[in-house]
Scaffold this active site. Sequence first.
Site, short mmCIF file in Angstrom:
data_model
loop_
_atom_site.label_atom_id
_atom_site.label_comp_id
_atom_site.label_asym_id
_atom_site.label_seq_id
_atom_site.Cartn_x
_atom_site.Cartn_y
_atom_site.Cartn_z
N GLU A 191 0.73 -1.13 -0.02
CA GLU A 191 0.07 0.05 0.08
C GLU A 191 0.91 1.23 0.18
OE1 GLU A 191 -3.15 -0.56 -0.97
OE2 GLU A 191 -3.17 -2.79 -0.30
N HIS A 194 1.62 2.26 -3.55
CA HIS A 194 0.26 2.61 -4.17
C HIS A 194 0.56 4.23 -3.74
CE1 HIS A 194 -1.89 -0.34 -6.27
NE2 HIS A 194 -1.85 -0.99 -5.20
ZN ZN Z 1 -2.57 -2.75 -5.07
#
Ligand code: ZN
Length: 505
Positions: free
Chosen positions: A269, A272
């Site tokens: 994450e 991201h």
């Molecule tokens: Zn992902």
Amino acid sequence: MPDAHAAFDALCQHARKTSLVESIESSLCWDERCMLPSKAGEHRTEQIAYLAGVVHQRMTDPRVAEWLAVLVDSDLAVDPHSDAGTTIRQLKREFDKQTKLPQELVEQLSRVSVKGQRCWAEARKNNDFAAFAPLLTQIVDLTKQKAECYGYTDHIYDALLDDYEPLETTASVEKLLTELREELVPLVQKIAEGSRQPNLEILTREYPVKQQRQVVTEAAKRIGFDFSRGRLDETDHPFCTDIGPDDCRITTRYNVNDFGDGFFSVMHEAGHGMYQQGLRTEQFGLPPGSAVSLAIHESQSRLWENLVGRAASFWQHFYPVVQQAFPAALGDVDVEDFVFAINDVRPSLIRTDADEVTYNLHIITRFELEQDLLTGVLDVADLPEAWNAKYEQMLGIRPDSDANGVLQDVHWSGAAIGYFSTYTLGNLHAAQLFEQARIDLGDLDAQFAKGEFAPLLTWLREKIHKPGQCYTAAELAQKVTGKPLSCEPLVRHLKTRFGDLYGIS
Ligand code: ZN
């Protein structure tokens, strides 16, 4: 008729306001998944559906068509990769798509997806596919309607894929996935027969959650996630969402007997999140300041999670931190044994727990099943059996329950059909970019071993983050690596990494 510059300003102002509403929607979605009291769901569904309707109304505002009419043939649109050209091209594309969808369908889809996610969570908990099947049937029907509204030439799936991976086609994805599958199935077999096998017990010892929180936060900081512009919170199904140019939310979950679950979710994450944080803030709410596609988004998360986060060189740097945080669990464990354990490869039932090699086989099953659902080859009622059969065929194992089978993923319940293949495309992009980064930046492993992640992040910022939507995913691959997207870099990476670990020649 307004002049082009006036029209452009009006269009941008309108788009920025729309993105303001979208970001309010994101705040509510984040809150729903991290904070919502169990009985508050109905009201939240109405709030989100209302905002989805407002966004749709704004996107299809007739004034947008008037501004675009002035702009598409203006000087501002001449260079398709400039910020202005990109803004005009992408907002036109979005307008054309949105105006094909009736407002009622948009609100229905929003409502059914929020409801679907709650129903799915309950059904998964109770291992009760039948309780979810009626809503899923409704979701598939509405999704088909959406695809028909968009229109398509070759395959109904093209229309849906385009929402997540603009301009990508089912045929080209299928070709890549087939090639990949042909390489992966024998590789999984070879690994299973490898001369060395990891000791997995290391990772299921006791890892107190308090220390896990500290360790994952430290790791995210060291690779470059900016906590002054983001937060890390807890949820059931980890995700990342951006609420504003300086407000990126990442989430994870912790399991006291599973070190990898929390740690690698955060690496993922944070990848991201760093993409979001690398987009140009002054372009927030406009295409040049927005992520280009889900596959490129996923390439950033997988790159940090796997290519960096599971590399021996990363652990040369970070293992002492982890060992110190968990002396009881890891005091007697060598870094080599730890690295081998976090790189365990074996067929398993749950996609999100899957290793780098088998992961893509999980995606291929979903990609095939989604197409069968959309074309009517498969009924929702027959989905569990079809799922189990595919797992047997692809991974050689059969789910022991629907909770560990067809009910494991949230996507379909949220009406995200056409989404899954972007995960594997993301893996392909990640490997191809990483290979190029090695050529451009020299010995990355030596840098990681010293805790130097900034050169790689800076490279990604320049090549991938800053362009936003100025290039398509395919154009980015070509521009940055000099080649179209292919399976080869990922296959090379997997064969090297796992060949070494498992003693395969
Ligand atoms: Zn992902």
